[in-house]
Design a protein around this motif. Structure first.
Motif, PDB file in Angstrom:
ATOM      1  N   THR A   2      58.249  51.926  79.890  1.00  0.00           N
ATOM      2  CA  THR A   2      59.217  52.830  80.503  1.00  0.00           C
ATOM      3  C   THR A   2      58.563  54.188  80.730  1.00  0.00           C
ATOM      4  OG1 THR A   2      60.051  53.727  78.428  1.00  0.00           O
ATOM      5  CG2 THR A   2      61.067  51.685  79.211  1.00  0.00           C
ATOM      6  N   ASN A   3      59.317  55.078  81.329  1.00  0.00           N
ATOM      7  CA  ASN A   3      58.800  56.427  81.557  1.00  0.00           C
ATOM      8  C   ASN A   3      59.049  57.333  80.368  1.00  0.00           C
ATOM      9  OD1 ASN A   3      57.887  55.775  84.094  1.00  0.00           O
ATOM     10  ND2 ASN A   3      59.770  56.367  85.108  1.00  0.00           N
ATOM     11  N   ASP A   4      59.517  56.764  79.291  1.00  0.00           N
ATOM     12  CA  ASP A   4      59.807  57.528  78.081  1.00  0.00           C
ATOM     13  C   ASP A   4      58.502  58.011  77.453  1.00  0.00           C
ATOM     14  OD1 ASP A   4      62.001  58.436  76.806  1.00  0.00           O
ATOM     15  OD2 ASP A   4      62.506  56.543  75.842  1.00  0.00           O
ATOM     16  N   VAL A   5      58.303  59.322  77.396  1.00  0.00           N
ATOM     17  CA  VAL A   5      57.063  59.880  76.853  1.00  0.00           C
ATOM     18  C   VAL A   5      57.378  60.674  75.596  1.00  0.00           C
ATOM     19  CG1 VAL A   5      55.080  61.377  77.293  1.00  0.00           C
ATOM     20  CG2 VAL A   5      56.015  59.991  79.135  1.00  0.00           C
ATOM     21  N   ILE A   6      56.661  60.363  74.533  1.00  0.00           N
ATOM     22  CA  ILE A   6      56.792  61.056  73.255  1.00  0.00           C
ATOM     23  C   ILE A   6      55.717  62.138  73.214  1.00  0.00           C
ATOM     24  CG2 ILE A   6      56.711  60.810  70.750  1.00  0.00           C
ATOM     25  CD1 ILE A   6      57.173  57.725  71.322  1.00  0.00           C
ATOM     26  N   GLU A   7      56.125  63.383  73.035  1.00  0.00           N
ATOM     27  CA  GLU A   7      55.168  64.491  72.939  1.00  0.00           C
ATOM     28  C   GLU A   7      54.746  64.671  71.486  1.00  0.00           C
ATOM     29  OE1 GLU A   7      53.850  66.303  75.394  1.00  0.00           O
ATOM     30  OE2 GLU A   7      55.083  65.470  77.004  1.00  0.00           O
ATOM     31  N   VAL A   8      53.445  64.761  71.253  1.00  0.00           N
ATOM     32  CA  VAL A   8      52.919  64.978  69.903  1.00  0.00           C
ATOM     33  C   VAL A   8      51.735  65.933  69.952  1.00  0.00           C
ATOM     34  CG1 VAL A   8      53.643  62.696  69.075  1.00  0.00           C
ATOM     35  CG2 VAL A   8      51.327  63.011  69.956  1.00  0.00           C
ATOM     36  N   SER A   9      51.376  66.440  68.781  1.00  0.00           N
ATOM     37  CA  SER A   9      50.123  67.172  68.587  1.00  0.00           C
ATOM     38  C   SER A   9      49.373  66.477  67.474  1.00  0.00           C
ATOM     39  CB  SER A   9      50.392  68.620  68.176  1.00  0.00           C
ATOM     40  OG  SER A   9      50.994  69.333  69.224  1.00  0.00           O
ATOM     41  N   ALA A  10      48.050  66.462  67.559  1.00  0.00           N
ATOM     42  CA  ALA A  10      47.232  65.803  66.541  1.00  0.00           C
ATOM     43  C   ALA A  10      45.936  66.582  66.350  1.00  0.00           C
ATOM     44  CB  ALA A  10      46.935  64.364  66.950  1.00  0.00           C
ATOM     45  N   VAL A  11      45.289  66.313  65.201  1.00  0.00           N
ATOM     46  CA  VAL A  11      44.078  67.063  64.856  1.00  0.00           C
ATOM     47  C   VAL A  11      42.965  66.127  64.426  1.00  0.00           C
ATOM     48  CG1 VAL A  11      43.104  68.866  63.376  1.00  0.00           C
ATOM     49  CG2 VAL A  11      45.479  69.028  64.115  1.00  0.00           C
ATOM     50  N   VAL A  12      41.782  66.367  64.971  1.00  0.00           N
ATOM     51  CA  VAL A  12      40.574  65.682  64.532  1.00  0.00           C
ATOM     52  C   VAL A  12      39.981  66.505  63.393  1.00  0.00           C
ATOM     53  CG1 VAL A  12      38.223  64.985  65.152  1.00  0.00           C
ATOM     54  CG2 VAL A  12      40.093  64.740  66.827  1.00  0.00           C
ATOM     55  N   LEU A  13      39.919  65.881  62.219  1.00  0.00           N
ATOM     56  CA  LEU A  13      39.249  66.470  61.058  1.00  0.00           C
ATOM     57  C   LEU A  13      38.094  65.555  60.706  1.00  0.00           C
ATOM     58  CD1 LEU A  13      42.366  67.403  58.924  1.00  0.00           C
ATOM     59  CD2 LEU A  13      40.856  68.982  60.135  1.00  0.00           C
ATOM     60  N   ARG A  14      36.917  66.124  60.554  1.00  0.00           N
ATOM     61  CA  ARG A  14      35.725  65.317  60.253  1.00  0.00           C
ATOM     62  C   ARG A  14      35.231  65.588  58.842  1.00  0.00           C
ATOM     63  NH1 ARG A  14      32.512  63.031  64.631  1.00  0.00           N
ATOM     64  NH2 ARG A  14      33.365  63.601  66.646  1.00  0.00           N
ATOM     65  N   SER A  15      34.634  64.558  58.265  1.00  0.00           N
ATOM     66  CA  SER A  15      33.960  64.709  56.975  1.00  0.00           C
ATOM     67  C   SER A  15      32.604  65.369  57.239  1.00  0.00           C
ATOM     68  CB  SER A  15      33.750  63.328  56.340  1.00  0.00           C
ATOM     69  OG  SER A  15      32.746  62.620  57.057  1.00  0.00           O
ATOM     70  N   THR A  17      29.861  64.086  56.966  1.00  0.00           N
ATOM     71  CA  THR A  17      28.982  63.094  57.596  1.00  0.00           C
ATOM     72  C   THR A  17      29.471  62.677  58.982  1.00  0.00           C
ATOM     73  OG1 THR A  17      30.139  61.313  56.449  1.00  0.00           O
ATOM     74  CG2 THR A  17      28.144  62.192  55.396  1.00  0.00           C
ATOM     75  N   GLY A  18      30.540  63.325  59.492  1.00  0.00           N
ATOM     76  CA  GLY A  18      30.990  63.061  60.842  1.00  0.00           C
ATOM     77  C   GLY A  18      32.119  62.058  60.992  1.00  0.00           C
ATOM     78  N   GLU A  19      32.579  61.484  59.890  1.00  0.00           N
ATOM     79  CA  GLU A  19      33.689  60.533  59.992  1.00  0.00           C
ATOM     80  C   GLU A  19      34.969  61.289  60.340  1.00  0.00           C
ATOM     81  OE1 GLU A  19      32.732  57.040  56.870  1.00  0.00           O
ATOM     82  OE2 GLU A  19      33.024  59.042  56.015  1.00  0.00           O
ATOM     83  N   VAL A  20      35.884  60.592  60.999  1.00  0.00           N
ATOM     84  CA  VAL A  20      37.151  61.170  61.457  1.00  0.00           C
ATOM     85  C   VAL A  20      38.271  60.685  60.540  1.00  0.00           C
ATOM     86  CG1 VAL A  20      38.813  61.203  63.367  1.00  0.00           C
ATOM     87  CG2 VAL A  20      36.353  61.308  63.846  1.00  0.00           C
ATOM     88  N   LEU A  21      39.110  61.612  60.080  1.00  0.00           N
ATOM     89  CA  LEU A  21      40.227  61.244  59.228  1.00  0.00           C
ATOM     90  C   LEU A  21      41.328  60.589  60.056  1.00  0.00           C
ATOM     91  CD1 LEU A  21      41.562  61.381  56.402  1.00  0.00           C
ATOM     92  CD2 LEU A  21      42.657  63.493  57.193  1.00  0.00           C
ATOM     93  N   THR A  22      41.791  59.427  59.608  1.00  0.00           N
ATOM     94  CA  THR A  22      42.934  58.759  60.229  1.00  0.00           C
ATOM     95  C   THR A  22      44.000  58.530  59.172  1.00  0.00           C
ATOM     96  OG1 THR A  22      42.058  56.508  59.895  1.00  0.00           O
ATOM     97  CG2 THR A  22      41.482  57.620  61.961  1.00  0.00           C
ATOM     98  N   VAL A  23      45.239  58.401  59.623  1.00  0.00           N
ATOM     99  CA  VAL A  23      46.374  58.203  58.724  1.00  0.00           C
ATOM    100  C   VAL A  23      47.213  57.026  59.224  1.00  0.00           C
ATOM    101  CG1 VAL A  23      46.455  60.654  58.087  1.00  0.00           C
ATOM    102  CG2 VAL A  23      47.900  59.826  59.945  1.00  0.00           C
ATOM    103  N   ARG A  24      47.881  56.378  58.281  1.00  0.00           N
ATOM    104  CA  ARG A  24      48.835  55.316  58.620  1.00  0.00           C
ATOM    105  C   ARG A  24      50.173  55.697  58.018  1.00  0.00           C
ATOM    106  NH1 ARG A  24      51.009  51.239  56.124  1.00  0.00           N
ATOM    107  NH2 ARG A  24      49.593  51.342  54.340  1.00  0.00           N
ATOM    108  N   LYS A  25      51.186  55.742  58.870  1.00  0.00           N
ATOM    109  CA  LYS A  25      52.528  56.103  58.390  1.00  0.00           C
ATOM    110  C   LYS A  25      53.173  54.907  57.710  1.00  0.00           C
ATOM    111  CE  LYS A  25      52.885  59.507  61.962  1.00  0.00           C
ATOM    112  NZ  LYS A  25      53.558  60.700  62.175  1.00  0.00           N
TER     113      LYS A  25
END
Length: 139
Positions: A2-15, A17-25
């Protein structure tokens, strides 16, 4: 879709050593960047800072946020919807722990092949390729 768009903001945080933090709700299967939906009157950057404080217990410096881009893809947890995310990169900060609706934290090697099969579409298809295009050390 559908045309339903959810607006969000997100942040890339790196360790370091360059790894990216991810989260699971809680109650979901996909990993994504920390972040979320805005509250009334918030700018995308304000949303990013507030959500990171709530979800992972870190206090980001608003002036240190650098916009990586605005990306649109299939929503990870809401069928037949799109998500449009304003994504920022922030210098490394100590991550405290998962909080509120976050069930799990996981560090991701952005150059891993194959990538884990449980990544949110926007992270996999939009954000990680944008990070790979950046010069090393740009974060």
């Amino acid at each position: 879709m559908t045309n339903d768009v959810i607006e969000v903001s997100a942040v890339v945080l790196r360790s370091p050593t360059g790894e990216v933090l991810t989260v699971r709700k809680r109650g979901t299967a996909r990993f994504m960047l920390p972040g979320g939906k805005p509250e009334a009157g918030e700018t995308p950057a304000q949303t990013a800072v507030r959500e990171c404080a709530e979800e992972i217990g870190v206090e980001l410096e608003p002036d240190a946020l650098r916009e990586l881009g605005v990306f649109t893809d299939a929503a990870a947890n809401e069928t037949d919807r799109l998500v449009r995310g304003t994504v920022y990169v922030h210098p490394a900060v100590p991550v405290v722990a998962a909080a509120r609706e976050i069930a799990e934290l996981r560090w991701l090697d952005p150059d891993a092949r194959p990538l884990p099969p449980d990544l949110a579409p926007m992270l996999e298809h939009q954000v990680l390729p944008a990070l790979r295009r950046e010069p090393r050390g740009a974060a």
